[in-house]
Scaffold this active site. Structure first.
Site: not given
Ligand code: PAF
Length: 279
Positions: A34, A37, A61
């Site tokens: 979006h 980014h 994560q």
């Molecule tokens: O912020 C994010 O989109 C994610 O946590 C990252 C830094 C790309 C790591 O997967």
């Protein structure tokens, strides 16, 4: 724009850029891009002319009960947006980005505690590990992250410092919708009613900050101002609301302009949203 699907393809492109005398910037993302980014891309390009955006929804994560499988994915749209913003390489590895039996992890032990670290056990271990892998794969000069994920940024800065990573970490301000909602890939999962409720999150932070700036600065009073806004919005379920020191994200007793930050996580329906605001 080149689409690199594996590390050798990425490294060949980066080597060619270096041979042409260009500095390299990496913008790590999980895709579903979006305007927030794209502001990271702009910042990266201002510091390093050769820009790599990574798109990888990192399984490590996400907790077992979290939204890895339903996390929004929109690769064709991501490619179009990156092309339009002058990105040089879109690095989109597959699940084999992690070797079979991967068993090496990066664990930061201070700034990852509390806040999201408390509510998402293992989250920052997965973030730090994948970010280190991405930095190694790309060997970039700068890497850019957004302040919306303030604790993530603190973990990554600490990792870069502690492990002597040869990369400069850049941070971009939180990008917001016109009503103040922080831009997030997860926003597109909100129903119209949830989207309306979510707008109370930035309003709560602003109410607390206004009180702090008017001179009433004890922690309880400042947090109560934010709680009142959230409590008035039945469509939100608060996970945490905290006043912390901007330096180390430890709980702060006083809201001090320039030194403290308000951080919040709340659910609108099933979608978890986070935000923060400097006092
Ligand atoms: O912020 C994010 O989109 C994610 O946590 C990252 C830094 C790309 C790591 O997967």
């Amino acid at each position: 724009m080149l689409i690199a699907r594996n590390i050798p393809e990425l490294r060949a492109a980066v080597a060619a850029a270096r041979a042409a005398g260009k500095q390299v910037g990496l913008v790590p993302t999980m895709g579903c891009l979006h305007e927030g980014h794209l502001s990271l891309v702009d910042l990266s390009r201002a510091h390093a002319p050769f820009t790599v955006v990574s798109v990888f929804v990192n399984p490590t994560q996400f907790g077992p009960a979290e939204d890895f499988s339903s996390y929004p994915r929109a690769f064709d749209e991501d490619r179009r947006l990156c092309e339009g913003r002058g990105v040089d390489v879109l690095f989109a590895p597959g699940a084999d980005f992690y070797a079979p039996g991967h068993s090496t992890w990066v664990t930061e032990e201070t700034v990852s505690q509390g806040l999201c670290g408390e509510h998402r056990p293992g989250h920052f271990r997965g973030v730090a590990t994948v970010v280190l892998k991405l930095l190694n794969a790309c060997a970039c000069d700068v890497a850019t992250f957004g302040r919306k994920d303030l604790q993530q940024l603190a973990v990554i800065r600490r990792m870069a410092r502690d492990l002597d990573l040869p990369v400069r970490i850049l941070e971009a301000p939180t990008s917001r919708e016109p009503d103040g909602l922080a831009r997030s890939s997860r926003n597109r999962r909100l129903s119209p009613a949830e989207r309306a409720a979510a707008a109370a999150i930035p309003r709560a932070l602003l109410a607390a900050r206004a009180l702090a700036r008017s001179g009433s600065r004890p922690r309880d009073a400042v947090l109560a101002a934010a709680h009142a806004v959230i409590a008035a919005e039945p469509g939100l379920r608060l996970q945490y609301l905290e006043l912390a020191s901007a330096g180390d994200l430890r709980p702060a007793a006083l809201a001090e302009p320039g030194k403290s930050v308000l951080l919040v996580a709340a659910f609108a329906g099933a979608t978890r949203l986070i935000d923060n605001l400097e006092v």
